[in-house]
Design an enzyme around this catalytic site. Structure first.
Site, PDB file in Angstrom:
ATOM      1  N   ASN A 196       0.806  -1.229   0.000  1.00  0.00           N
ATOM      2  CA  ASN A 196       0.000   0.000   0.000  1.00  0.00           C
ATOM      3  C   ASN A 196       0.835   1.272   0.000  1.00  0.00           C
ATOM      4  O   ASN A 196       0.276   2.365  -0.084  1.00  0.00           O
ATOM      5  CB  ASN A 196      -0.869   0.064   1.259  1.00  0.00           C
ATOM      6  CG  ASN A 196      -2.020  -0.901   1.209  1.00  0.00           C
ATOM      7  OD1 ASN A 196      -2.775  -0.925   0.268  1.00  0.00           O
ATOM      8  ND2 ASN A 196      -2.123  -1.733   2.225  1.00  0.00           N
ATOM      9  N   LYS A 197       2.136   1.157   0.153  1.00  0.00           N
ATOM     10  CA  LYS A 197       2.957   2.330   0.409  1.00  0.00           C
ATOM     11  C   LYS A 197       3.449   2.971  -0.893  1.00  0.00           C
ATOM     12  O   LYS A 197       3.350   2.379  -1.966  1.00  0.00           O
ATOM     13  CB  LYS A 197       4.142   1.948   1.303  1.00  0.00           C
ATOM     14  CG  LYS A 197       3.732   1.194   2.563  1.00  0.00           C
ATOM     15  CD  LYS A 197       2.694   1.967   3.372  1.00  0.00           C
ATOM     16  CE  LYS A 197       2.356   1.338   4.714  1.00  0.00           C
ATOM     17  NZ  LYS A 197       1.764   0.001   4.646  1.00  0.00           N
TER      18      LYS A 197
END
Ligand SMILES: Cc1ncc(COP(=O)(O)O)c(C=O)c1O
Length: 425
Positions: A196-197
């Protein structure tokens, strides 16, 4: 929430780094595989990607030491070990966080103490000043949803009391505060490269610091419990650096992906910031929408837009209506959500914390006599009034870098329409 009878999803998935994965990452991983050298400390023909990745981050952050690890969760646990956090200690954490922040403190045998947030959705420096005591072993500052808050004031409070800061940059990689990179402020800073980063290898983490003694402890903890010399051999003589290792090294294939992704971070953040400005600018024109406050409008990495609505009911309804209008990703994504659906980011959703569950059925560290001071601490909803109010009325939109300008405008229009139909545009 049911999206039945809804329009097709218009949001691309929200995993930013995945969009810039390309032939360069494939080539780097192929280097490692062809060299049959998948471990960072030795191999048939070591490609030194973990070394290269750490060097790139040292330069990026202007820090003396960076250590690549296998996740942000490990990096947080290592940070606690670096600062000698243990039974009898308290670590101050904000009410808007991620479960790994709590896990790191509890697994270290210490007690997390909640600090309220302000309208930046990060730690409130005034509540920090009220709660910091002689028991406070560290302040864990978490730059949530792409941006920091009143970081200067937070740093000042902690410094004045001589308490070290751990800066969690997992969600704000590439962000800045008044021109300086996030991750350059804390005594220790940690990053995550989970999917998700901003940049990603699926999993991965990093610990940064300037102090060499702290770095040697971090190194020992992430590996076998001992530092290594320049030839990669274990140094068992330095008792001050020794710890109990957790086998959290970064593998060479992961480092190969991240070494390439790091070169793409600045362009990615530029794109996210431009989209963020377009979305936030459009939403700010709705009279019922209040955009997340910031102490540095130029500093966020652009990855999330947070909006606070007049009350909980209108927040839920606006999210439901915009989702039905297509402002949602495909089935694997989680985007355009009311905060109440934002899982373990909210302190009171962490049932393990609320019920003070321990690291085993014996209840440690809550049952440790050294932690008796925390018997009266409560963690349920109602513990942080400002956070509770903001959580009840706010919604969150992740910014996918592949969103087009037209799609961004469609998103804004969907919110405007939903607000209008509720009579609150
Ligand atoms: C604020 C924050 N800290 C720490 C972590 C943990 O990182 P990881 O998923 O790499 O273990 C995450 C990510 O999930 C996070 O959002």
């Amino acid at each position: 929430m049911s999206d039945d009878d809804a329009r097709a999803p218009l949001l691309p998935y929200e995993w930013p780094g995945s969009y810039v994965l390309g032939d360069e990452e494939v080539a780097a991983v192929s280097d490692v595989l062809r060299a049959r050298s998948l471990f960072r400390f030795y191999g048939h023909d070591l490609q030194h990607y973990a070394d290269r990745f750490e060097a790139a981050y040292r330069l990026r952050l202007g820090r003396r030491h960076c250590l690549a690890v296998n996740s942000g969760t490990s990096a947080l646990a290592i940070a606690m070990g670096m600062l000698d956090v243990g039974p009898g200690d308290e670590v101050l954490v904000p009410g808007y966080l991620w479960v790994s922040c709590l896990a790191a403190v509890v697994r270290a045998g210490a007690i997390p103490r909640l600090v309220d947030i302000d309208d930046t959705f990060t730690m409130d420096p005034d509540d920090l000043a009220r709660k910091i005591t002689a028991r406070t072993k560290a302040v864990l500052v978490v730059h949530m949803s792409g941006a920091t808050g009143h970081l200067d004031r937070i740093v000042a409070v902690a410094r004045e009391r001589g308490v070290p800061i751990v800066e969690d940059v997992a969600q704000a990689n590439g962000g800045t505060f008044r021109g300086e990179p996030l991750g350059s402020f804390g005594d220790v800073a940690i990053f995550s490269f989970q999917y998700n980063k901003a940049i990603t290898a699926g999993e991965g983490g990093l610990v940064a610091c300037d102090d060499t003694a702290l770095y040697r402890r971090a190194f020992a903890l992430h590996d076998l419990g001992y530092p290594r010399d320049d030839d990669g051999r274990l140094d068992t003589d330095d008792a001050s650096a020794q710890g109990w290792g957790m086998g959290a090294r970064m593998s060479e294939p992961t480092a190969a992906v991240l070494t390439v992704q790091e070169t793409k971070l600045d362009a990615l953040v530029e794109r996210l910031r431009a989209l963020h400005a377009r979305l936030a600018g459009g939403l700010a024109s709705l009279s019922s929408a209040t955009l997340r406050a910031t102490a540095d409008p130029a500093g966020g990495n652009g990855s999330f837009v947070i909006v606070t609505w007049p009350d909980a009911a209108s927040c839920r309804e606006i999210v439901a209506r915009t989702r039905r209008a297509g402002v949602r990703p495909g089935p694997d994504g989680l985007n355009n959500v009311a905060f109440e659906d934002w899982g373990l980011h909210l302190y009171h959703h962490n049932v393990g914390l609320v019920e003070k569950r321990g690291t085993s059925t014996r209840g440690y560290p809550w049952t440790d006599p050294a932690n008796a001071f925390a018997r009266g601490y409560a963690y349920g909803r109602g513990s942080l009034p400002r956070a509770d109010d903001l959580f009840a009325r706010s919604s969150l939109l992740a910014v996918p870098p592949s969103l087009t300008e037209d799609q961004a405008d469609t998103v804004v229009e969907a919110f405007a329409e939903a607000a209008r139909s509720l009579g609150s545009a």
